[in-house]
Design an enzyme around this catalytic site. Structure first.
Site, short mmCIF file in Angstrom:
data_model
loop_
_atom_site.label_atom_id
_atom_site.label_comp_id
_atom_site.label_asym_id
_atom_site.label_seq_id
_atom_site.Cartn_x
_atom_site.Cartn_y
_atom_site.Cartn_z
N HIS A 1 0.87 -1.17 0.00
CA HIS A 1 0.00 0.00 0.00
C HIS A 1 0.91 1.22 0.00
CE1 HIS A 1 -2.93 3.02 1.17
NE2 HIS A 1 -1.99 3.47 1.99
N GLU B 1 -2.59 8.98 7.09
CA GLU B 1 -2.19 7.58 7.23
C GLU B 1 -0.98 7.41 8.15
OE1 GLU B 1 -4.00 5.80 3.07
OE2 GLU B 1 -1.85 6.11 3.20
#
Ligand code: IDP
Ligand code: MG
Length: 154
Positions: free
Chosen positions: A115, A126
């Site tokens: 990812h 994130e």
């Protein structure tokens, strides 16, 4: 310098590809400023993949992402969000360009090894989701002087 989040996914952990993936990013000239192996819980994945909540494969990706630990990495570099996305390749590994992580190492859409954050804004969110501030390391890179020009270093 910009920061981005990379997750080495359970398929890459199972296949022993951690070293290969980290080597690619290190050799590119990116600076590693955080690294952490972890088991992801439902709540974290609900948040992380909330843009896919309505998709039929949503339960499957959550199950896949919980099938083994992941390795969370935080990288720093000039425009590194876009650079790392390029190095990872397009979502469908079968169609990803040769030379990319997914293009060289994968055959799947779901099991696509990594990812990577898709924008600077997402990256900030994130990084906060996966790292506490004291798990990120600020240090001078002795190689930056030869990896970047003086104007790029700012
Ligand atoms: P990205 O990881 O390339 O940014 P996203 O669209 O954000 O792609 O999807 C997140 C993850 O969900 C993908 O990396 C992949 O593991 C999984 N995924 C995306 N689309 C599909 C699909 O059509 N089938 C199965 N899994 C998918
Ligand atoms: Mg995405």
């Amino acid at each position: 310098m910009e920061r981005t989040l990379v997750l080495i996914k359970p398929d890459a952990i199972q296949r022993g590809l951690i070293g290969d993936i980290i080597t690619r990013l290190e050799r590119k000239g990116l600076k590693l400023i955080g690294m952490k192996m972890m088991n992801l819980d439902e709540a974290t994945l609900d948040d992380h993949y909330r843009h896919l909540l309505d998709r039929p494969f949503f339960p499957r990706i959550k199950q896949f992402m919980r099938s083994a630990p992941v390795l969370a990495l935080c990288w720093e570099g000039l425009e590194c969000v876009e650079t790392v996305r390029t190095l990872c390749g397009t979502t469908n590994s079968r169609k990803a360009d040769p030379g990319t992580v997914r293009g060289d190492l994968g055959m799947s859409v779901q099991c696509n090894l990594v990812h990577a954050s898709d924008s600077s804004q997402t990256a900030q969110e994130e990084i906060t989701r996966f790292f506490r501030p004291d798990e990120l390391f600020s240090y001078e890179s002795v190689t930056d002087a030869v990896i970047y020009s003086s104007d790029e270093r700012g």
